[in-house]
Design a protein around this motif. Sequence first.
Motif: not given
Length: 289
Positions: A203-229
């Motif tokens: 179950y933990i490995m299944a969570g890792l697989k979901i979280s890793c892709t969501l972390a990429i999405v979260g980082a890109i969404v975060g850069e939209y809002v708080a991106g460094i110029g």
Amino acid sequence: MEMEIRNKRNKIEKNEQPRFNSKKGLVKNPRLFEVYLMPLVAFVLFILIWQFGVQITGAPHYILPKPTDIFNAAIENSSNMFLSVVRTISAALIGFIISVVVGITGAIIMASSKILQKSLYPYAILLQTVPIVAIAPIIVIWFGSGINAIVVIAFIIGFFPMLSNTLVGLNSTDHNMINLFQMYSASKWQIMFKLRLPAALPYIMAGLKISCTLAIVGAIVGEYVAGIGGGQGGLGYAITVAAARLQTPYLFALGLASSILGILFFLVVNAFSKWVLSSWHESEMKIEN
């Protein structure tokens, strides 16, 4: 019976071996054809239709660029795009690691007490259901614009799958095994770390697989809002700048880079999951049929 199973296994392995055609000099393997060649042919056809379709219709490049335009834009901006990918994966990786540590720790705490689980789990659900875009400005105010806010957003998006999957795994432990540990006077934490946590690994490995892709999405969404110029932004910030300048071919190249980044991250985590589970759990063991 054992002899029959062995013969069947040898027959399957023999069928899976590539067959060499001495007359034509070709290696034939139907499985390789289905797995690799057919998707490759479909991809090449799609690119050709796209390329010549845009040329025939005369669509402007700022509306729909040709694949060759996207390739050229990626080559021209390769250095900037590489730096953007590195910054995004750095933020996503930090957010992912924090979400894994906090998610597993939170699940262990909740699984150790039904009262704690009933008290805290609704707030984890609440954190997951709140749209990240709605709370992103608050995160920027609290943590400042830049890498800190991006990591926090990546953590929030990747946290709940880790918590939820680990909690389900811990609560799914075989009660007969728990009773057996209790018969041998195992303590609560011995049962947790020597029985429940190892049993929850799939179950933990299944969570890792979901979280890793969501972390990429979260980082890109975060850069939209708080991106460094100042040329120090990640993929999200580069996408925002390219869209404002109507650099559509570069925009497509950045979107493609984001997808490839997510796929590579998933493949790394998937390989880790296979390494952990393949020797003992059915979900990652090779099944011969």
